[in-house]
Design an enzyme around this catalytic site. Structure first.
Site: not given
Ligand code: NAD
Length: 487
Positions: A236-237, A240-241, A259, A294
């Site tokens: 994810g982003s 959030t990470g 990731e 991503c």
């Molecule tokens: P996001 O970070 O908003 O959410 C990712 C996941 O985390 C979702 O399941 C979401 O419900 C959960 N989440 C959100 N906030 C949280 C919190 N505070 N605590 C626990 N869980 C939480 O990301 P997104 O908008 O779903 O996806 C887009 C992002 O993902 C972009 O930044 C993109 O670059 C990244 N991405 C990375 C890869 C990689 O392999 N590096 C692959 C695909 C997408």
């Protein structure tokens, strides 16, 4: 030709826990609307403590009973191959569900994303009977064994832009190593994983080994904090990470793998002899799926001497990526996932304009019935522009120019991210210079978006530190147990 939505299309929305779909007594619902033509989708069940607890206990029981972890590699492999076959048989339905939920084009899902996730399952299935622990003779009377063991119950949270690919990157090595996994897909792309979990179960995966809970960030937070999970795998982003790494180990130390996003660069030197090809590949990789990838190369960094010729080619190629109807097989590009994401892209576009960066917008015949943003190229982006260090996750490309390779590297490494990069040059020495200096987990030479299951995927800096794919992934989902044997 346009994909018809079958009248009897049934989209499952209940979490998959302990081998069945489970309907909580009290449900908190997240309302859904498809980005495609406002099609009605089921609501998402926002799982709470109770459902998470059930899933963790089910995973723990499956792990302790040992039914799955003690299966022979051959048996595990056959179950996985059978699941891959069932997904293939259901490919069109799964692709449609993903298209309706995310707005990405049906053709992308049918020909790229879903086949790719099937290949991931097959790759890991075929690997599990080929990996070994290691043995080190120490002296005449003793030897050491270096073995790998599963963590137990692990959790995975994934993003929406390519729903099943990162999910299978995580679930397959986790399960094949013997762990039980609880998956929490994004609230923007939940349904296909529920279907896939059921198909795994029907193919012979014992109950509790793969649970899927549904919900938003609040569900994610509860899962990450839960005392019963031993390791957390996140896609994810970066924002959030960072939050996840703070909350995961509040009460108990856990293994964490992150990731995250990117701001990947595409460098072209004056020694690149294939500018036309580079333009084709850049346009495809930044504008495909409306930039919602991503590793999309969102920063072009090009030598002054070749920039004018290259931009002419790039504009021509970009015209091929105008968003259309996601259900139309003639349209390679679908829509933006939802209104919030659209607003975020628009916000950055406006910032770019306000900063007086010169740009070109490609909005010919844009399809109006879904949420679309036209491709935009900021062909002259100022050095301090906010566009350069923020992940926009949309169809916006910035361009920066250089005279020397030292300057190019300085520009390339000036972002906080470090996921992927590309170097286009026909000079071997120059290519080596860039490979050594560039700060990114993946480097493409005269190519982009190469994707082989045997090559690891992941970044550095704000792009995280986890690695998906390849035989190495088994290490991510296991710990080392060292054993001494003495006579
Ligand atoms: P996001 O970070 O908003 O959410 C990712 C996941 O985390 C979702 O399941 C979401 O419900 C959960 N989440 C959100 N906030 C949280 C919190 N505070 N605590 C626990 N869980 C939480 O990301 P997104 O908008 O779903 O996806 C887009 C992002 O993902 C972009 O930044 C993109 O670059 C990244 N991405 C990375 C890869 C990689 O392999 N590096 C692959 C695909 C997408």
């Amino acid at each position: 030709m346009k994909k018809e939505i079958p009248k009897n299309l049934k989209i499952e929305n209940r979490p998959f826990i302990n081998g069945e779909f489970y309907l909580p007594k009290k449900v908190d619902l997240i309302k859904k609307k498809s980005p495609v033509n406002n099609y009605n989708l089921p609501d998402i069940i926002n799982c709470g403590e109770k459902e998470i607890d059930l899933a963790v206990r089910s995973g723990g029981k499956a792990f302790n009973d040992g039914d799955w972890k003690n299966f022979s590699p051959k048996k595990k492999k056959n179950i996985f191959l059978s699941a891959a076959k069932s997904i293939k048989q259901n490919l069109k339905e799964i692709a449609l569900i993903d298209c309706l939920e995310t707005g990405r084009s049906i053709i992308n899902f049918e020909r790229d994303s879903i086949p790719k996730s099937i290949e991931v399952i097959e790759y890991f299935a075929e690997s599990i009977d080929k990996i070994y622990d290691t043995m080190k003779p120490l002296n005449i009377n003793s030897l050491g064994l270096i073995t790998r063991k599963p963590y137990g119950v692990v959790a995975s949270l994934t993003s929406w832009n390519d729903p099943l690919v990162p999910a299978t990157w995580k679930a397959c090595p986790a399960i094949l190593m013997g762990n039980s996994i609880i998956m929490k897909p994004s609230e923007n792309s939940t349904f296909s994983l529920l279907k896939v979990a059921e198909l795994f179960f029907k193919s012979g995966l014992p109950k509790g080994v793969l649970n899927v809970i549904t919900g938003s960030s609040s569900t994610g937070q509860k899962l990450v904090k839960h005392h019963g999970t031993n390791a957390i795998y996140f896609t994810g982003s970066a924002e959030t990470g960072r939050k996840i790494s703070q909350i995961a180990s509040i009460k108990k130390l856990k293994k964490i793998s992150l990731e995250c996003g990117g701001k990947s660069c595409f460098i072209i030197t004056k020694k690149c002899k294939s500018l036309k090809k580079a333009a084709k590949i850049l346009a495809k990789n930044i504008f495909y799926n409306q930039g919602q990838i991503c590793s999309a190369p969102s920063r072009l960094i090009i030598n002054n001497k070749v920039k004018n010729t290259f931009l002419k080619y790039l504009y021509k190629e970009t015209n091929k990526f105008i968003p259309g109807d996601p259900l139309d097989y003639n349209s390679e590009v679908g829509s933006i996932v939802n209104k919030n994401q659209f607003k975020k892209i628009k916000k950055y576009f406006k910032i770019g304009v306000k900063e007086k960066n010169k740009y070109k917008i490609f909005n010919k015949k844009i399809w109006k019935k879904s949420i679309n943003f036209p491709p935009v190229i900021f062909y002259e982006t100022k050095k301090n522009s906010k566009l350069l260090n923020n992940e926009i996750f949309g169809p916006i490309l910035t361009c920066q120019y250089f005279s020397t390779n030292e300057e190019a590297i300085e520009i390339a490494n000036s972002t906080d991210y470090g996921l992927a990069s590309a170097i286009w040059s026909d000079d071997f020495k120059e290519v080596h210079y860039f490979i050594n200096k560039i700060e990114s987990g993946i480097v493409h030479i005269n190519s982009y978006g190469e994707d082989d299951n045997s090559i690891p995927f992941g970044g550095i800096k704000e792009s995280g530190f986890g690695r998906d794919k390849s035989i190495n992934a088994f290490n991510e989902f296991s710990y080392i147990k060292s054993i001494y044997f003495k006579k």
